[in-house]
Write a protein that holds these residues in place. Sequence first.
Motif, PDB file in Angstrom:
ATOM      1  N   HIS A 191      30.633  31.791  47.988  1.00 51.62           N
ATOM      2  CA  HIS A 191      30.190  33.149  47.657  1.00 51.62           C
ATOM      3  C   HIS A 191      31.275  34.164  48.017  1.00 51.62           C
ATOM      4  N   ARG A 192      31.842  34.001  49.237  1.00 57.08           N
ATOM      5  CA  ARG A 192      32.892  34.931  49.676  1.00 57.08           C
ATOM      6  C   ARG A 192      34.159  34.774  48.842  1.00 57.08           C
ATOM      7  N   ALA A 193      34.445  33.525  48.447  1.00 56.37           N
ATOM      8  CA  ALA A 193      35.635  33.289  47.610  1.00 56.37           C
ATOM      9  C   ALA A 193      35.494  34.055  46.293  1.00 56.37           C
ATOM     10  N   LYS A 194      34.314  33.994  45.704  1.00 62.85           N
ATOM     11  CA  LYS A 194      34.090  34.676  44.421  1.00 62.85           C
ATOM     12  C   LYS A 194      34.188  36.193  44.585  1.00 62.85           C
ATOM     13  N   GLN A 195      33.614  36.676  45.681  1.00 66.64           N
ATOM     14  CA  GLN A 195      33.673  38.128  45.947  1.00 66.64           C
ATOM     15  C   GLN A 195      35.123  38.584  46.099  1.00 66.64           C
ATOM     16  N   ASN A 196      35.890  37.801  46.891  1.00 68.97           N
ATOM     17  CA  ASN A 196      37.302  38.141  47.115  1.00 68.97           C
ATOM     18  C   ASN A 196      38.094  38.111  45.816  1.00 68.97           C
ATOM     19  N   LEU A 197      37.805  37.107  44.994  1.00 70.55           N
ATOM     20  CA  LEU A 197      38.533  36.998  43.717  1.00 70.55           C
ATOM     21  C   LEU A 197      38.211  38.206  42.831  1.00 70.55           C
ATOM     22  N   ARG A 198      36.942  38.597  42.785  1.00 73.80           N
ATOM     23  CA  ARG A 198      36.540  39.764  41.970  1.00 73.80           C
ATOM     24  C   ARG A 198      37.287  41.001  42.440  1.00 73.80           C
ATOM     25  N   LYS A 199      37.368  41.148  43.783  1.00 72.64           N
ATOM     26  CA  LYS A 199      38.021  42.324  44.356  1.00 72.64           C
ATOM     27  C   LYS A 199      39.505  42.351  43.961  1.00 72.64           C
ATOM     28  N   ARG A 200      40.148  41.194  44.104  1.00 67.57           N
ATOM     29  CA  ARG A 200      41.585  41.126  43.809  1.00 67.57           C
ATOM     30  C   ARG A 200      41.852  41.314  42.310  1.00 67.57           C
ATOM     31  N   LEU A 201      40.997  40.721  41.511  1.00 68.10           N
ATOM     32  CA  LEU A 201      41.195  40.851  40.055  1.00 68.10           C
ATOM     33  C   LEU A 201      40.955  42.303  39.626  1.00 68.10           C
ATOM     34  N   ALA A 202      39.964  42.955  40.232  1.00 67.42           N
ATOM     35  CA  ALA A 202      39.696  44.373  39.915  1.00 67.42           C
ATOM     36  C   ALA A 202      40.932  45.202  40.246  1.00 67.42           C
ATOM     37  N   GLY A 203      41.531  44.932  41.420  1.00 69.53           N
ATOM     38  CA  GLY A 203      42.744  45.652  41.829  1.00 69.53           C
ATOM     39  C   GLY A 203      43.874  45.416  40.840  1.00 69.53           C
ATOM     40  N   TYR A 204      43.991  44.167  40.407  1.00 64.68           N
ATOM     41  CA  TYR A 204      45.074  43.807  39.485  1.00 64.68           C
ATOM     42  C   TYR A 204      44.903  44.507  38.138  1.00 64.68           C
ATOM     43  N   TYR A 205      43.682  44.443  37.580  1.00 66.41           N
ATOM     44  CA  TYR A 205      43.477  45.037  36.250  1.00 66.41           C
ATOM     45  C   TYR A 205      43.549  46.561  36.295  1.00 66.41           C
ATOM     46  N   LYS A 206      43.172  47.137  37.451  1.00 66.93           N
ATOM     47  CA  LYS A 206      43.264  48.593  37.619  1.00 66.93           C
ATOM     48  C   LYS A 206      44.734  49.013  37.556  1.00 66.93           C
ATOM     49  N   ASP A 207      45.579  48.268  38.311  1.00 59.63           N
ATOM     50  CA  ASP A 207      47.016  48.575  38.306  1.00 59.63           C
ATOM     51  C   ASP A 207      47.609  48.331  36.927  1.00 59.63           C
ATOM     52  N   ASP A 208      47.101  47.294  36.269  1.00 58.64           N
ATOM     53  CA  ASP A 208      47.625  46.884  34.974  1.00 58.64           C
ATOM     54  C   ASP A 208      47.409  47.960  33.908  1.00 58.64           C
ATOM     55  N   GLN A 209      46.314  48.731  34.056  1.00 59.46           N
ATOM     56  CA  GLN A 209      46.015  49.793  33.079  1.00 59.46           C
ATOM     57  C   GLN A 209      47.093  50.868  33.074  1.00 59.46           C
ATOM     58  N   TRP A 210      47.718  51.051  34.241  1.00 60.52           N
ATOM     59  CA  TRP A 210      48.702  52.130  34.382  1.00 60.52           C
ATOM     60  C   TRP A 210      50.111  51.670  34.062  1.00 60.52           C
ATOM     61  N   THR A 211      50.283  50.363  33.887  1.00 58.77           N
ATOM     62  CA  THR A 211      51.651  49.886  33.617  1.00 58.77           C
ATOM     63  C   THR A 211      51.847  49.567  32.146  1.00 58.77           C
TER      64      THR A 211
ATOM     65  N   ARG B 187      49.240  43.692  46.766  1.00 58.84           N
ATOM     66  CA  ARG B 187      48.567  43.675  45.473  1.00 58.84           C
ATOM     67  C   ARG B 187      48.804  42.313  44.828  1.00 58.84           C
ATOM     68  N   LEU B 188      47.967  42.041  43.874  1.00 65.77           N
ATOM     69  CA  LEU B 188      48.060  40.722  43.242  1.00 65.77           C
ATOM     70  C   LEU B 188      49.273  40.630  42.331  1.00 65.77           C
ATOM     71  N   HIS B 189      50.181  39.767  42.693  1.00 65.72           N
ATOM     72  CA  HIS B 189      51.318  39.500  41.824  1.00 65.72           C
ATOM     73  C   HIS B 189      51.144  38.076  41.346  1.00 65.72           C
ATOM     74  N   PRO B 190      50.601  37.880  40.166  1.00 62.14           N
ATOM     75  CA  PRO B 190      50.320  36.503  39.757  1.00 62.14           C
ATOM     76  C   PRO B 190      51.577  35.660  39.738  1.00 62.14           C
ATOM     77  N   ALA B 191      51.481  34.499  40.362  1.00 58.82           N
ATOM     78  CA  ALA B 191      52.615  33.579  40.352  1.00 58.82           C
ATOM     79  C   ALA B 191      52.747  33.059  38.922  1.00 58.82           C
ATOM     80  N   ASP B 192      53.909  32.513  38.627  1.00 59.24           N
ATOM     81  CA  ASP B 192      54.110  32.031  37.267  1.00 59.24           C
ATOM     82  C   ASP B 192      53.576  30.628  37.111  1.00 59.24           C
ATOM     83  N   PHE B 193      52.474  30.337  37.754  1.00 59.15           N
ATOM     84  CA  PHE B 193      51.971  28.973  37.711  1.00 59.15           C
ATOM     85  C   PHE B 193      51.040  28.764  36.523  1.00 59.15           C
ATOM     86  N   GLU B 194      51.371  27.779  35.710  1.00 55.45           N
ATOM     87  CA  GLU B 194      50.514  27.433  34.572  1.00 55.45           C
ATOM     88  C   GLU B 194      49.964  26.036  34.799  1.00 55.45           C
TER      89      GLU B 194
END
Lengths: 104, 201
Positions: free
Chosen positions: B181-201, B115-122
């Motif tokens: 195109h594939r990069a954008k699709q993959n990012l959408r998928k990963r971000l969707a997974g992240y925000y879905k998990d985030d709703q429950w935490t 799952r997406l664990h955002p690195a602490d990179f700013e």
Amino acid sequence: MEPNERMNNKIDETLRSLDGLERANPGPFFYTRVQARLDRHREGRTAKSWTFRPAWVAASLGLVLALNVSAVLMYQRQLTTHEQQQATETVADEWGIDPLSLDW
Amino acid sequence: MDVPQLIRELQQGNQAAFRTLVETYQSRVYNTVLAIVQHPEEAEDVAQEVFVQVYESIGRFGGDMKLTAWIYRIATTKALEAYRKRHARKRFGGTPFSFLTSLFGSDEDDGPNDRLHPADFEHPGVKLEQQERAKVLFGAISQLPEQQKVAFTLHHLEGLSYQEITEVMQASLSSVESLLHRAKQNLRKRLAGYYKDDQWT
């Protein structure tokens, strides 16, 4: 707002978060650090090439060869002395003489 | 100084020309490398290595490739190498048994379906109000396949056109379009997974 729509909005906003991004810059005096690294690279290469210069390689090989030859010669000399000793002892035994007197 | 003259002088070992080159390209190189390695000190180190390689191999530079595309190519290759190395160290470093645990897939952070664990990179160039979202996005970018990551970085962080990316990646226009195109699709998928998990935490 539908949960799906809310989610899509969130994703779109996240994807847009890099809009208007400014380029990051390395720390000050970057060129000086590049130059220092380049110098280290050159020194490393020079040291390496100095060790592997043909003259050094030939000299090292010559030394190894000379050591080998001298070792073989010394071994052979030892063998010859030993054979001579054995022959003296055999003659002395046959004639019943003290081998030390034959050496004289 | 125009580019052909700059190249000629670099090939003759002119230090002033090298300084001009470094000062012209340093922010492009650093920014590209930083987006890929996502670690400021490492990015600085890799950026220095890029210029050392440029200096040492400028004699062989020629052909149809543009100088800018060539430098971007060296930068992305070196950044990916550094990222791979650090990733391998993380995977096999640590405890003496971490190699085994990663082999058997029990490493929680690095599984293929991680799952997406955002690195602490700013990224220092992101607007303040976007920092939190950008952090999540950089976490997702770091998990993209290499070629998609390079295409996305060059387009969205460096502002290169599709045509310019084809020169850097030495790929056709359709491949670059497909990668983005594939990069954008993959990012959408990963971000969707992240925000879905985030709703429950």
